[in-house]
Scaffold this active site. Structure first.
Site, short mmCIF file in Angstrom:
data_model
loop_
_atom_site.label_atom_id
_atom_site.label_comp_id
_atom_site.label_asym_id
_atom_site.label_seq_id
_atom_site.Cartn_x
_atom_site.Cartn_y
_atom_site.Cartn_z
N HIS A 455 120.86 7.72 45.09
CA HIS A 455 120.05 6.97 46.05
C HIS A 455 118.81 6.38 45.38
CE1 HIS A 455 117.39 7.06 49.90
NE2 HIS A 455 117.90 5.87 49.70
N GLU A 467 117.36 9.85 44.15
CA GLU A 467 117.87 11.13 44.63
C GLU A 467 119.33 11.21 44.18
OE1 GLU A 467 115.35 11.97 48.70
OE2 GLU A 467 117.07 10.64 48.89
N ASN A 505 113.47 10.20 52.77
CA ASN A 505 113.45 9.50 54.05
C ASN A 505 113.26 10.48 55.20
OD1 ASN A 505 113.65 7.00 52.95
ND2 ASN A 505 115.87 6.84 53.20
P1 NAD Z 1 122.36 -5.69 51.86
O1 NAD Z 1 122.82 -6.02 53.22
O2 NAD Z 1 121.21 -6.42 51.26
O3 NAD Z 1 123.59 -5.86 50.85
C1 NAD Z 1 124.88 -5.38 51.09
C2 NAD Z 1 125.83 -6.31 50.35
O4 NAD Z 1 127.13 -5.74 50.38
C3 NAD Z 1 125.96 -7.68 51.00
O5 NAD Z 1 125.68 -8.68 50.04
C4 NAD Z 1 127.42 -7.74 51.45
O6 NAD Z 1 127.97 -9.03 51.33
C5 NAD Z 1 128.05 -6.79 50.47
N1 NAD Z 1 129.34 -6.26 50.90
C6 NAD Z 1 129.76 -5.93 52.15
N2 NAD Z 1 131.02 -5.47 52.09
C7 NAD Z 1 131.41 -5.50 50.81
C8 NAD Z 1 132.61 -5.17 50.11
N3 NAD Z 1 133.67 -4.71 50.77
N4 NAD Z 1 132.65 -5.33 48.78
C9 NAD Z 1 131.58 -5.80 48.13
N5 NAD Z 1 130.42 -6.15 48.72
C10 NAD Z 1 130.34 -6.00 50.05
O7 NAD Z 1 122.09 -4.12 51.85
P2 NAD Z 1 121.13 -3.27 50.94
O8 NAD Z 1 119.80 -3.19 51.56
O9 NAD Z 1 121.24 -3.71 49.52
O10 NAD Z 1 121.79 -1.84 51.08
C11 NAD Z 1 122.98 -1.46 50.41
C12 NAD Z 1 123.13 0.05 50.49
O11 NAD Z 1 121.98 0.65 49.91
C13 NAD Z 1 123.21 0.61 51.89
O12 NAD Z 1 124.07 1.72 51.87
C14 NAD Z 1 121.78 1.05 52.19
O13 NAD Z 1 121.72 2.08 53.13
C15 NAD Z 1 121.35 1.54 50.84
N6 NAD Z 1 119.90 1.51 50.60
C16 NAD Z 1 119.12 0.50 51.03
C17 NAD Z 1 117.75 0.50 50.78
C18 NAD Z 1 116.86 -0.63 51.22
O14 NAD Z 1 115.64 -0.45 51.27
N7 NAD Z 1 117.39 -1.80 51.50
C19 NAD Z 1 117.20 1.57 50.06
C20 NAD Z 1 118.02 2.57 49.60
C21 NAD Z 1 119.38 2.55 49.88
#
Ligand code: NAD
Length: 714
Positions: A455, A467, A505
């Site tokens: 994470h 993490e 978190n």
């Molecule tokens: P985001 O929405 O910016 O990006 C997700 C991406 O995944 C999108 O570009 C989407 O097109 C792509 N996607 C969807 N289905 C897919 C597939 N089958 N194959 C390939 N790509 C695919 O989301 P994010 O904020 O980058 O978050 C991604 C992950 O990280 C989530 O699990 C989120 O909980 C976690 N996360 C986010 C944060 C944050 O602050 N944004 C922090 C830590 C963890």
């Protein structure tokens, strides 16, 4: 001279003494009082020897010259007098190097920090290898102290006031080329020729000291020379530096940079020699402070967390990775991996996401060019390491797959199943989920032992924490692999149990919730945020909620509410109504604050009505801080009780690195220890009676009071 102490010497046929650092049983060389005494004895032994024509300090360890004073030694000193005396002793030894009648040099082929840099400053010359491992700097302020072996006096004289202040006040480390550019290093040579070049330089200097110096050292520009020699201009520069520092940190919390300015000031404003005295006295003031003890403790804890995992399993070598999902997180992870020369296959199902990830990565690198941290050609090289794709080609080559697709269990399971068909049997699959248990993601996996949680925090290139989470069936080898991978990316990994919201978190959420409750009680948004920042948080809870995005925060709050019930949940309706009124935070220009051109421009007055807040109510700042901070302390204690964090150290490092909890306080639980656990339990109980059960002190806290224990035994 015995190598047991970590220092040895020999005299070569040219009459050059080679003093070699080689700390036994360690990968790095550190300065200790024993090593300083050995250097002093060696200098005694050499005095009056007519056959000695020069002296060079070298290291037998690859990639390390001298990484500074052993922090354990600094941490153990509790009184100002002893600290000042220790500084004076180091100063005296280094002065004797400076006073030697023969030319001296350091051959720097790796890390050269703190006392290592101060030793180098006392020499006639500094020669560095053209090697990426070379890092030169004075990071003392990051440990709450200042350079104490003459660094604040010699550096400004060598490189000029402006460059010296930049290094001393930020603790920034320079590579060989940049150190040469400011005149901190006299010559940069290819690594295989380092020793030969230093000897040649010392021989030339023994024949013609002035000529050799002149041929190497660039003349300071007229402007820079004026700055140092005209007292009024010098004063203006120092006042400006003091102002910039005060805008960054508060002197009461972080006194070191302010004392460093005093010491540098003394280098110019007092008669020769007295500046060294001022430096030693100020070191004495700083070493015993709680701030310094906490910063050193955090440094040691981070170092310990980066060491191998306890299981003893060997990590799998990660030569190339695949990242699935090119959103904010996937793009960020690809950028930092390419930064460390790792080839990345970056997959998304949307072409625009790939474009945007590449353009964001490019933006981060261009900013680094602007700051002079990387050369323009390096951007192309790093960019070429990220290979974007809309299909699964190239996945089979990855040793590690990082999944960062949308936060949806079904999607993540589908993506894992598809990946398992392509990737090698031993490849590790790491999910960047922020809330879904790893065991659930791996529930239908063919090889659940290869599935782990990794994470990262947003923004990935800035946040130093990850993490690392084991699902029920994750193998020790898979865990060791992602742990090592995180360390190789420059992050500090904290291992946490597979549980909703993991550690950071989950502990942060009660703080954000409490802020929303205060708002519902009629306290102003800006007043709550100011209470948090005056406690030392980098931003207040409302500013943070806007930064995270209200929709994202709402989602996490929902997950945690489902898992932990009333303690975390009932404020989500407020977030819900703000989201319904199109307030998503900084990203759409409206949240608890209004944003103009991406900058915060005052609170949004309409929020009070949307949150059904009553008329304005003012509470003492201490009350606000108590509610915000103790809510976190209690949740952190519960996390320890449940084994979500393995030990207090892990919780504290995670909160400092993951949320910006004030480092000068050493972390949430060290802060609780400082308050006194009995006081914490008493205040929590009072809050529980007045505000609700969410404050009822965790069992572990009550037990600690009964057994008169602290999180950290003295
Ligand atoms: P985001 O929405 O910016 O990006 C997700 C991406 O995944 C999108 O570009 C989407 O097109 C792509 N996607 C969807 N289905 C897919 C597939 N089958 N194959 C390939 N790509 C695919 O989301 P994010 O904020 O980058 O978050 C991604 C992950 O990280 C989530 O699990 C989120 O909980 C976690 N996360 C986010 C944060 C944050 O602050 N944004 C922090 C830590 C963890």
């Amino acid at each position: 001279m015995s190598i047991e102490e970590g220092i040895d010497h020999r005299v070569d046929e040219d009459g050059i003494v080679h003093v070699v650092f080689d700390r036994p049983g360690d990968k790095v060389n550190l300065l200790t009082p024993a090593i300083l005494r050995e250097i002093a004895q060696l200098l005694d032994h050499l005095r009056g020897r007519a056959d000695v024509r020069g002296l060079v300090f070298e290291s037998a360890k690859p990639g390390v010259f001298l990484a500074g004073m052993d922090v354990e030694q600094i941490a153990a000193v509790e009184d100002a007098y002893r600290a000042s005396e220790a500084a004076r002793f180091g100063q005296a030894v280094f002065q004797r190097i400076a006073d030697l009648p023969v030319p001296t040099a350091c051959a720097i082929a790796g890390t050269c920090l703190g006392g290592g840099t101060e030793l180098a400053l006392a020499c006639t010359f500094r020669v560095a290898a053209d090697d990426p491992r070379v890092r030169i700097g004075l990071p003392e302020v990051q440990l709450g102290i200042i350079p104490g072996f003459g660094g604040t006096q010699r550096l400004p004289r060598l490189v000029g006031l402006a460059s010296a202040l930049d290094l001393i006040l930020t603790g920034r480390r320079l590579d060989a080329a940049r150190a040469a550019r400011i005149g901190l290093v006299d010559k940069v040579v290819p690594l295989p020729y380092l020793s030969r070049e230093v000897v040649a330089l010392l021989r030339a200097a023994a024949e013609d000291p002035r000529g050799t110096l002149r041929s190497l050292r660039p003349r300071r520009s007229l402007g820079a020379a004026l700055l140092e020699s005209v007292p009024l201009l010098r004063r203006i520069l120092l006042i400006r530096a003091r102002r910039t520092t005060a805008a960054r940190v508060r002197a009461a919390d972080y006194p070191a940079p302010f004392r460093a300015l005093d010491a540098v000031d003394a280098a110019f404003s007092t008669p020769s020699g007295q500046g060294f005295d001022v430096e030693a006295r100020l070191v004495g003031e700083l070493v015993p402070t709680r701030t310094s003890k906490n910063l050193i403790w955090l440094f040691k804890s981070q170092t310990a967390l980066k060491k191998a995992v306890d299981s003893g399993a060997a990590p799998r070598k990660v030569r190339r990775i695949a990242v699935l999902g090119a959103g904010i997180m996937g793009g960020g992870i690809s950028q930092i991996a390419a930064d460390r020369d790792l080839p990345v296959r970056l997959k998304d199902i949307r072409y625009e996401a790939l474009l945007s990830a590449l353009s964001t990565a490019g933006g981060i690198w261009r900013e680094r060019i602007r700051k002079g941290q990387i050369a323009p050609r390096e951007v192309g090289q790093r960019m070429a390491l990220i290979a974007p794709t809309l299909d699964d080609r190239g996945l089979a080559l990855a040793d590690l797959v990082v999944e960062a697709v949308v936060e949806d269990l079904a999607v993540k399971q589908k993506v894992l199943a598809a990946a398992e068909e392509r990737i090698g049997e031993r490849a590790v699959f790491a999910s960047n989920t922020s809330s879904i248990p790893i065991t659930e993601i791996a529930a239908k996996a063919l090889r659940p032992e290869r599935v782990v949680g990794l994470h990262f925090f947003n923004p990935v290139h800035r946040m130093p924490l990850v993490e690392v989470i084991a699902g029920q069936r994750s193998s020790p080898e898979a865990m060791a692999t992602v742990h090592r991978f995180a360390v190789d990316l420059g992050k500090t990994p904290v291992i946490v149990r597979d549980s909703p919201g993991f550690l950071v978190n989950r502990v942060l959420m009660p703080y954000l919730n409490e802020a929303i409750r205060l708002l519902s009680d009629g306290v102003r948004i800006e007043v709550v945020d100011a209470a948090a920042t005056s406690f030392g948080m980098p931003m207040g809870p409302f500013a943070l909620l806007d930064q995270v995005g209200l929709d994202t925060a709402h989602h996490v709050a929902h997950v945690l509410h489902a898992a932990f019930g009333t303690r975390i949940g009932p404020t989500t309706p407020t977030l819900g109504s703000l989201i319904a009124a199109e307030r998503l935070g900084a990203k759409n220009g409206r949240g608890f604050y209004v944003y103009r051109n991406g900058r915060r421009a005052g609170e949004d007055g309409k929020v009070y009505a949307l949150a059904h807040a009553p008329a304005r109510r003012d509470l003492p700042v201490e009350t606000l801080q108590e509610r915000l901070v103790l809510a976190m302390v209690n949740e952190a204690a519960l996390c320890l009780e449940e084994g979500v964090g393995r030990e207090p150290r892990d919780v504290d490092v995670a909160m400092v690195l993951g949320t910006g909890f004030p480092a000068f306080r050493g972390g949430l639980l060290r802060h609780a220890d400082d308050l006194g656990i009995a006081v914490v339990v008493d205040r929590l109980s009072r809050l529980a009676d007045a505000q609700g059960e969410r404050f009822r002190p965790a069992r572990i806290l009550r037990e600690m009071v009964r057994e008169q224990r602290k999180f950290y035994p003295a």
